[in-house]
Motif scaffolding. Structure first.
Motif, PDB file in Angstrom:
ATOM      1  N   THR A 102       0.954  -1.039  -0.188  1.00  0.00           N
ATOM      2  CA  THR A 102       0.061  -0.218  -0.036  1.00  0.00           C
ATOM      3  C   THR A 102       1.318   1.047   0.037  1.00  0.00           C
ATOM      4  O   THR A 102       1.313   0.992   1.288  1.00  0.00           O
ATOM      5  N   GLU A 103       0.717   1.825  -0.774  1.00  0.00           N
ATOM      6  CA  GLU A 103       1.314   2.557  -1.011  1.00  0.00           C
ATOM      7  C   GLU A 103       1.004   4.634  -0.689  1.00  0.00           C
ATOM      8  O   GLU A 103      -0.430   4.114   0.110  1.00  0.00           O
ATOM      9  N   TRP A 104       1.569   5.651   0.085  1.00  0.00           N
ATOM     10  CA  TRP A 104       1.882   6.441   0.602  1.00  0.00           C
ATOM     11  C   TRP A 104       0.028   6.966   0.083  1.00  0.00           C
ATOM     12  O   TRP A 104      -0.992   7.640   0.601  1.00  0.00           O
ATOM     13  N   TRP A 105       0.091   7.493  -0.644  1.00  0.00           N
ATOM     14  CA  TRP A 105      -0.887   8.144  -1.622  1.00  0.00           C
ATOM     15  C   TRP A 105      -2.334   7.262  -1.612  1.00  0.00           C
ATOM     16  O   TRP A 105      -3.549   7.685  -1.933  1.00  0.00           O
ATOM     17  N   GLU A 106      -2.249   5.760  -1.824  1.00  0.00           N
ATOM     18  CA  GLU A 106      -3.291   4.933  -1.242  1.00  0.00           C
ATOM     19  C   GLU A 106      -4.076   4.973  -0.266  1.00  0.00           C
ATOM     20  O   GLU A 106      -3.921   4.919   0.896  1.00  0.00           O
ATOM     21  N   GLU A 107      -5.015   4.113  -0.007  1.00  0.00           N
ATOM     22  CA  GLU A 107      -6.246   3.746   1.030  1.00  0.00           C
ATOM     23  C   GLU A 107      -5.607   3.131   2.101  1.00  0.00           C
ATOM     24  O   GLU A 107      -4.796   1.849   1.776  1.00  0.00           O
ATOM     25  N   GLY A 109      -2.791   4.174   3.596  1.00  0.00           N
ATOM     26  CA  GLY A 109      -1.484   4.871   3.217  1.00  0.00           C
ATOM     27  C   GLY A 109      -0.880   5.775   4.171  1.00  0.00           C
ATOM     28  O   GLY A 109      -1.755   6.125   5.070  1.00  0.00           O
ATOM     29  N   THR A 110       0.220   5.643   4.731  1.00  0.00           N
ATOM     30  CA  THR A 110       0.140   6.629   5.319  1.00  0.00           C
ATOM     31  C   THR A 110       0.156   8.061   4.995  1.00  0.00           C
ATOM     32  O   THR A 110       0.711   8.638   6.277  1.00  0.00           O
ATOM     33  N   GLY A 111       0.637   8.164   4.281  1.00  0.00           N
ATOM     34  CA  GLY A 111       0.007   9.760   4.165  1.00  0.00           C
ATOM     35  C   GLY A 111       1.157  10.414   3.730  1.00  0.00           C
ATOM     36  O   GLY A 111       0.851  12.479   2.906  1.00  0.00           O
ATOM     37  N   PRO A 113       4.597  11.224   1.754  1.00  0.00           N
ATOM     38  CA  PRO A 113       5.478  10.720   0.274  1.00  0.00           C
ATOM     39  C   PRO A 113       6.600   9.591   0.332  1.00  0.00           C
ATOM     40  O   PRO A 113       7.084  10.171   1.005  1.00  0.00           O
ATOM     41  N   TYR A 114       6.694   8.948  -0.480  1.00  0.00           N
ATOM     42  CA  TYR A 114       7.782   8.051  -1.127  1.00  0.00           C
ATOM     43  C   TYR A 114       7.724   7.062   0.120  1.00  0.00           C
ATOM     44  O   TYR A 114       8.382   6.627   0.326  1.00  0.00           O
ATOM     45  N   PHE A 116       5.606   3.132   1.954  1.00  0.00           N
ATOM     46  CA  PHE A 116       4.314   2.557   1.562  1.00  0.00           C
ATOM     47  C   PHE A 116       4.289   1.736   2.766  1.00  0.00           C
ATOM     48  O   PHE A 116       5.551   1.283   3.942  1.00  0.00           O
TER      49      PHE A 116
END
Length: 212
Positions: A102-107, A109-111, A113-114, A116
């Motif tokens: 789960t990348e940072w921008w996905e539901e 995610g950490t929020g 940037p860069y 996961f």
């Protein structure tokens, strides 16, 4: 040489005919040079050398010959996608398809940037694989192929279903715990396994997981 046409001149000396006959037999020796660069045809005894030449990073003594040949054959395609999400997902798929990224921008995610998450489900069937050794190998393999600017957390998630009374529905609950956190690139590749509260993870005997 009597049964085979010779390129020597008629006045060639016996020594020259003898040398021609000796060297002619060399061509009868099989020289499968092309097989030495084919992962599917190279002898198993020298397959590790081909893998080394192709910069195969992941190599396990426990692998079968078929797995080793597959890893060697995938060396060039994997090198083309190294440093991308696809490379990280390829590593995860080799371990277990239930592991998610789960990348940072996905539901979920950490929020940040860069960054996961790499999540290992604790659903009963996966528990035997979610060991300290398993986490270490997965962590190190992800570090090798992930984007250089990306940082990640390796975590476990317990999933279960709870049936609510007086209603024909089921709701899923989850409990996350962080297995490994990478805050910044570490040249020493140091892995520290802790819970979400910063406490060390322990096995059933109460022994903390440590790595050298």
């Amino acid at each position: 040489m009597a049964n085979k046409r010779s390129l020597l001149p008629p006045n060639a000396r016996p020594l020259e005919h003898a040398l021609a006959a000796a060297t002619d037999r060399i061509t009868a020796i099989p020289t499968p040079l092309t097989d030495l660069v084919r992962p599917d045809a190279i002898p198993a005894s020298i397959l590790p050398w081909l893998a080394w030449g192709l910069s195969v990073d992941r190599w396990r003594p426990s692998w079968s010959e078929a797995q080793r040949r597959a890893a060697t054959a995938a060396a060039i395609p994997n090198a083309k996608i190294r440093g991308s999400r696809a490379a990280a997902e390829a590593v995860i798929a080799d371990y277990d398809p239930r592991i998610t990224l789960t990348e940072w921008w996905e539901e979920g995610g950490t929020g940040v940037p860069y960054t996961f998450y790499c999540t290992l489900p604790l659903d009963g069937a996966f528990d035997d694989l979610a060991t300290a050794a398993f986490a270490t190998e997965l962590y190190r393999d992800l570090v090798r192929v992930k984007p250089a600017r990306a940082h990640f957390e390796l975590r476990q998630r317990a999933m279960a279903k709870v049936t609510l009374p007086m209603a024909a529905v089921a709701r899923a609950w989850r409990m996350d715990r962080t297995m490994a956190t990478m805050i910044a690139p570490d040249p020493a590749d140091d892995l520290k396994i802790t819970t979400e509260y910063g406490e060390p993870l322990e096995d059933a005997d109460g022994i903390a997981w440590e790595y050298i």
